[in-house]
Structures are given as C-alpha cells and as structure tokens.
Design an enzyme around this catalytic site. Sequence first.
Site, short mmCIF file in Angstrom:
data_model
loop_
_atom_site.label_atom_id
_atom_site.label_comp_id
_atom_site.label_asym_id
_atom_site.label_seq_id
_atom_site.Cartn_x
_atom_site.Cartn_y
_atom_site.Cartn_z
CE LYS A 134 -2.01 1.85 3.61
NZ LYS A 134 -2.78 1.93 4.84
CG ASP A 152 -7.46 3.31 2.31
OD1 ASP A 152 -8.41 2.87 1.61
OD2 ASP A 152 -7.48 4.45 2.83
#
Length: 228
Positions: A134, A152
Amino acid sequence: MARSYVGEARLHAGRRRDRIRPMIERLAAAHPDAVIALRFRSHLELLVSVMLSAQTTDATVNRVTERLFSKYRRPEDYLAVPLEELEQDVRPTGTYRLKARNLRAAMRMLLEEHGGEVPIRIDELVRLRGVGRKTANVVAAERGATQGIVVDTHVRRLSQRLGLTRQEDPVRIERDLMRVVPREDWSRFPHLLIWHGRRVCVARAPRCETCVLAGLCPSSRVEATRRA
Ligand code: SF4
C-alpha cells in the site's frame, strides 16, 4: 480480522465493466478535491509521511511532520540521533517504537543501496523495512509512476460494497480492481473511494440516500427499500 462488507452487495446492479466508468465520473464530479491529504515537499518526505500514516489520521501526520521535516532533511539525519529521540519525535502518530525502527532501517537501506534516493519501482520500495504494498503504491503514484491501485481500509470497504470484488485480502482486492478499473484511472480511483468513504459511504451507517452511486451500487439501502 477486518470486518467484511462483501455480504452487503445483494442487489443486481449490472456488470462491473459497465458500471465502472459512470462510477468514476460521478465520484470525480462529487469529489473534485479528492487528492492525497498528506503534506510533503520531496520524495523523501512523501515516503516518511506515508510510513507514519499507518493506524493514524493524515491530520496527525501533518502536525508531526511539520516539525519533523525541519529537523530531518536527509536520510542521514534519521540515523544521526539516538533511536529514543526519533521515537519521541514521531510518538503522536502511534506505534512510534516500531515506526522509528522502521524509519531508521529504511533510511540505512536508502543510503546503502540507492545512493540516498527514494526508488520509484514497487519491487524496490517494498524491500524497504516498514514499506508494504500500500505504501509503495502511494509513493509511486504520487510521483506519477503508478504501478498498481492503493487498497486501504476505505478502498477495501467500498470495493466490496460496490461489488467490484468478493475478496478480503488487499493484494487480491487490488488484483480485481486492476482488472476492471481503466489503467489511466489507477492513480485517482483510490482517492475517489477514500474521500467517498470518509464523507458518504462511512463504515457503520452509509448515507445511501444522498449517494451519487445509488443505482450503480449493489449494496444501496435506498434501492433495496424501493425494490422491496
Ligand atoms: S453509500 Fe453509496 S456506495 Fe455506499 S453502500 Fe450506499 S449507495 Fe453504495
């Protein structure tokens, strides 16, 4: 284990490929200000900000980095102070011991393997300690080198509610999104979902009655009532 929203997508809203463009267009019109909220002025500041943003708010990170970045300007600066001092400097962002250790290890690797520069390739970024996929995706995308889609907590929840994935694992969710989201939208798509997730499609009680995605969303509570 994070809560799943897959089961909320019960209505038939059409094929993912047919829905994705109108979804992006409506979200872009509703959230023209959907950009990264972290403040940074260099690739190094971008990397540090994203590393610190785990498990806290962007506002907290910005408050901390305002002072941090005037004190730590180069990778060497993070190694020049005792670990305890760096810990205290990042403390308000939470899990500060781990974050301080990760920052130092990442800075050491930047110096030893990248000449003090932040790499741009995902496979090199994820080798830095404390940098997961991420974080790597955010850093690459903000530098105009998008190679994947940031997943996320908001992107996960909305992708599940919107019926874009039935997966739980972020890597698998990203794979599903990369198949359906047009390549040119990989960078802005997560920002649109993040802002929509904060303002409208909140976790506990999504505001379906005011949502621009009603009609395209298989989890819409308004549509469900109308069809009942
Ligand atoms: S708020 Fe919008 S995106 Fe979220 S469940 Fe309701 S209709 Fe779907």
